[in-house]
Design a protein around this motif. Sequence first.
Motif, PDB file in Angstrom:
ATOM      1  N   PHE A  77     -47.029  18.780   5.064  1.00 11.09           N
ATOM      2  CA  PHE A  77     -46.627  17.718   5.975  1.00 11.09           C
ATOM      3  C   PHE A  77     -45.531  18.255   6.876  1.00 11.09           C
ATOM      4  O   PHE A  77     -44.398  18.425   6.448  1.00 11.09           O
ATOM      5  N   PHE A  78     -45.879  18.571   8.136  1.00 16.29           N
ATOM      6  CA  PHE A  78     -44.900  19.215   9.000  1.00 16.29           C
ATOM      7  C   PHE A  78     -43.918  18.215   9.605  1.00 16.29           C
ATOM      8  O   PHE A  78     -42.876  18.624  10.112  1.00 16.29           O
ATOM      9  N   ALA A  79     -44.206  16.914   9.555  1.00 12.86           N
ATOM     10  CA  ALA A  79     -43.325  15.915  10.154  1.00 12.86           C
ATOM     11  C   ALA A  79     -42.197  15.550   9.191  1.00 12.86           C
ATOM     12  O   ALA A  79     -41.937  14.388   8.905  1.00 12.86           O
ATOM     13  N   SER A  80     -41.521  16.558   8.691  1.00  9.14           N
ATOM     14  CA  SER A  80     -40.420  16.371   7.753  1.00  9.14           C
ATOM     15  C   SER A  80     -39.622  17.658   7.707  1.00  9.14           C
ATOM     16  O   SER A  80     -40.178  18.746   7.856  1.00  9.14           O
ATOM     17  N   PRO A  81     -38.293  17.566   7.485  1.00 14.70           N
ATOM     18  CA  PRO A  81     -37.525  18.802   7.318  1.00 14.70           C
ATOM     19  C   PRO A  81     -37.814  19.491   5.992  1.00 14.70           C
ATOM     20  O   PRO A  81     -37.486  20.655   5.815  1.00 14.70           O
ATOM     21  N   GLY A 199     -30.009  18.000  11.534  1.00 14.54           N
ATOM     22  CA  GLY A 199     -30.381  18.554  12.826  1.00 14.54           C
ATOM     23  C   GLY A 199     -31.880  18.719  12.972  1.00 14.54           C
ATOM     24  O   GLY A 199     -32.462  18.393  14.018  1.00 14.54           O
ATOM     25  N   THR A 200     -32.534  19.203  11.922  1.00 16.20           N
ATOM     26  CA  THR A 200     -33.984  19.379  11.958  1.00 16.20           C
ATOM     27  C   THR A 200     -34.688  18.034  12.075  1.00 16.20           C
ATOM     28  O   THR A 200     -35.659  17.892  12.828  1.00 16.20           O
ATOM     29  N   THR A 201     -34.193  17.039  11.346  1.00 15.19           N
ATOM     30  CA  THR A 201     -34.798  15.700  11.406  1.00 15.19           C
ATOM     31  C   THR A 201     -34.637  15.095  12.793  1.00 15.19           C
ATOM     32  O   THR A 201     -35.570  14.477  13.331  1.00 15.19           O
ATOM     33  N   GLU A 202     -33.448  15.245  13.386  1.00  9.65           N
ATOM     34  CA  GLU A 202     -33.232  14.726  14.738  1.00  9.65           C
ATOM     35  C   GLU A 202     -34.186  15.392  15.722  1.00  9.65           C
ATOM     36  O   GLU A 202     -34.720  14.728  16.629  1.00  9.65           O
ATOM     37  N   PRO A 255     -39.378  14.228  25.273  1.00  9.26           N
ATOM     38  CA  PRO A 255     -38.457  14.105  24.142  1.00  9.26           C
ATOM     39  C   PRO A 255     -37.250  13.231  24.458  1.00  9.26           C
ATOM     40  O   PRO A 255     -36.900  13.013  25.625  1.00  9.26           O
ATOM     41  N   ASP A 256     -36.618  12.739  23.403  1.00  7.53           N
ATOM     42  CA  ASP A 256     -35.410  11.932  23.496  1.00  7.53           C
ATOM     43  C   ASP A 256     -34.209  12.870  23.540  1.00  7.53           C
ATOM     44  O   ASP A 256     -33.864  13.491  22.540  1.00  7.53           O
ATOM     45  N   ALA A 257     -33.564  12.972  24.692  1.00 10.60           N
ATOM     46  CA  ALA A 257     -32.449  13.913  24.849  1.00 10.60           C
ATOM     47  C   ALA A 257     -31.272  13.560  23.942  1.00 10.60           C
ATOM     48  O   ALA A 257     -30.526  14.452  23.504  1.00 10.60           O
ATOM     49  N   THR A 258     -31.104  12.281  23.640  1.00  6.88           N
ATOM     50  CA  THR A 258     -30.016  11.890  22.740  1.00  6.88           C
ATOM     51  C   THR A 258     -30.183  12.559  21.385  1.00  6.88           C
ATOM     52  O   THR A 258     -29.211  13.012  20.769  1.00  6.88           O
ATOM     53  N   ARG A 259     -31.427  12.667  20.935  1.00  2.00           N
ATOM     54  CA  ARG A 259     -31.679  13.264  19.621  1.00  2.00           C
ATOM     55  C   ARG A 259     -31.585  14.792  19.664  1.00  2.00           C
ATOM     56  O   ARG A 259     -31.115  15.402  18.709  1.00  2.00           O
ATOM     57  N   THR A 260     -32.029  15.411  20.733  1.00  2.00           N
ATOM     58  CA  THR A 260     -31.904  16.874  20.792  1.00  2.00           C
ATOM     59  C   THR A 260     -30.434  17.280  20.864  1.00  2.00           C
ATOM     60  O   THR A 260     -30.038  18.305  20.287  1.00  2.00           O
ATOM     61  N   ARG A 261     -29.628  16.485  21.539  1.00  2.00           N
ATOM     62  CA  ARG A 261     -28.192  16.774  21.577  1.00  2.00           C
ATOM     63  C   ARG A 261     -27.566  16.561  20.206  1.00  2.00           C
ATOM     64  O   ARG A 261     -26.679  17.329  19.799  1.00  2.00           O
ATOM     65  N   ALA A 262     -28.021  15.530  19.499  1.00  2.00           N
ATOM     66  CA  ALA A 262     -27.524  15.300  18.141  1.00  2.00           C
ATOM     67  C   ALA A 262     -27.921  16.459  17.221  1.00  2.00           C
ATOM     68  O   ALA A 262     -27.137  16.875  16.357  1.00  2.00           O
ATOM     69  N   ALA A 263     -29.129  16.981  17.410  1.00  2.00           N
ATOM     70  CA  ALA A 263     -29.574  18.128  16.616  1.00  2.00           C
ATOM     71  C   ALA A 263     -28.646  19.308  16.836  1.00  2.00           C
ATOM     72  O   ALA A 263     -28.225  19.992  15.882  1.00  2.00           O
ATOM     73  N   THR A 265     -25.530  19.258  17.745  1.00  2.49           N
ATOM     74  CA  THR A 265     -24.247  18.971  17.102  1.00  2.49           C
ATOM     75  C   THR A 265     -24.312  19.240  15.601  1.00  2.49           C
ATOM     76  O   THR A 265     -23.386  19.826  15.019  1.00  2.49           O
ATOM     77  N   HIS A 266     -25.385  18.813  14.969  1.00  2.00           N
ATOM     78  CA  HIS A 266     -25.527  19.039  13.530  1.00  2.00           C
ATOM     79  C   HIS A 266     -25.645  20.533  13.216  1.00  2.00           C
ATOM     80  O   HIS A 266     -25.067  21.017  12.237  1.00  2.00           O
ATOM     81  N   TRP A 267     -26.398  21.256  14.019  1.00  2.00           N
ATOM     82  CA  TRP A 267     -26.562  22.687  13.753  1.00  2.00           C
ATOM     83  C   TRP A 267     -25.252  23.443  13.944  1.00  2.00           C
ATOM     84  O   TRP A 267     -24.947  24.365  13.186  1.00  2.00           O
ATOM     85  N   LEU A 268     -24.466  23.038  14.929  1.00  2.00           N
ATOM     86  CA  LEU A 268     -23.141  23.639  15.082  1.00  2.00           C
ATOM     87  C   LEU A 268     -22.246  23.259  13.902  1.00  2.00           C
ATOM     88  O   LEU A 268     -21.436  24.073  13.429  1.00  2.00           O
ATOM     89  N   GLY A 269     -22.399  22.031  13.421  1.00  2.00           N
ATOM     90  CA  GLY A 269     -21.660  21.618  12.236  1.00  2.00           C
ATOM     91  C   GLY A 269     -22.065  22.419  11.012  1.00  2.00           C
ATOM     92  O   GLY A 269     -21.229  22.745  10.155  1.00  2.00           O
TER      93      GLY A 269
END
Length: 396
Positions: A77-81, A199-202, A255-263, A265-269
Amino acid sequence: MRLFPLAALAALAPLPALAELDLSAELSTTSISAMLEQLRARPAPDADTHFAIAGLEFLGAVERTYQLRARHGLEAFFASPFTGYMDGPHPPAPEPLTAEVITQSLTDTLAAMERARAALDAIPSEADPALIVDFGAPWFDIDGDGARGDGEGMADLVGPALVGTWTWRERPQDAALPVIRFDAADRHWLRAYTQLISGTTEMILAYDPAPAIARVLASRAEITAAQPDPNRDLYGFGSFVDVVAMLDGTLRQRPDATRTRAARTHWLGMIADNRLFWAALATETDNDREWIPNDRQTSALGIEFPEGLDQTWGAVLDDAEALLTGTRAIPFWRAPIGLDLNAFLENPAPVDFVGWVQGWAALEYRSDAPPISDTNWRAFSRVVQGRTGLMMLTLN
């Protein structure tokens, strides 16, 4: 299982060990959700309890993905981290998978990672927890009946990904599983992993795979009904085409840019938390049932962690940060041209596979920043002697 097996094992670090308290015995029969309820009910949770809650929140997200995949008869199931092949109990009559189920599963995973980080952040910075876990104890309630059944032990599910399928199968059946003593440094490791999963989920939610998956599954059901001969596709090419169609349909969406930006942020975190982990690990002077060891320690997992790993992995993290911030660029395969990952995450576009390979879609993100080299990655691969996949899963 590609992404979560080591995280799932290590997330069990939070089993309180104060006053010699060890929840391993309880976890051998008590479900993750029931144990979480017990820990949350404590009137004045200490640092170890917060740590326990964080780890079990992570495991609960893994468990719910197992349950979803079993309920709907999905081996992969690829639609999951939490991706990859799934072994374990399967229902005799899988339920149809809907777009709503997929979206809710991803949303639940994000919420679980937030709760895990909140629990970790509640631990005082000066706390020095020492937590012990026997990996043979925990289990995933895959069939949702609240009782531990055959094939639901966590070690049996993730062990093959940890040491290799054949090594796991050929081990002595009475061999003891690792017992790890997790310490203060490992909380930063767990927090880094929650950032990776978030980040992957976002990123998955940014392209919303649910409509494409539902469309492909509906067409596959119609095709199967029209040609029920199971021998028509002996080599599984139809299943491969279905997955490609799901991916293509997903990435072609706006794509939803709000979510890619959140991704981003999480990856930098994740990188920041990973650095905190290595800094804390470097100060340890004991050598007691370690998870990831420093150069003076030995891992109780039975996996060799070579000397200098902190330096070579740190250089890989530096490269990742440079790409995420746009100070370095991704090399384009056809010419010495750099592509800006930071710009893509800031203002993402639908992905056309052919367009990116040919170049017309990729060049929208052309960058003047110097393209990154593979020097640090090759150095890391040499140090771990080609075990890059396993080490990446371990170190995040």
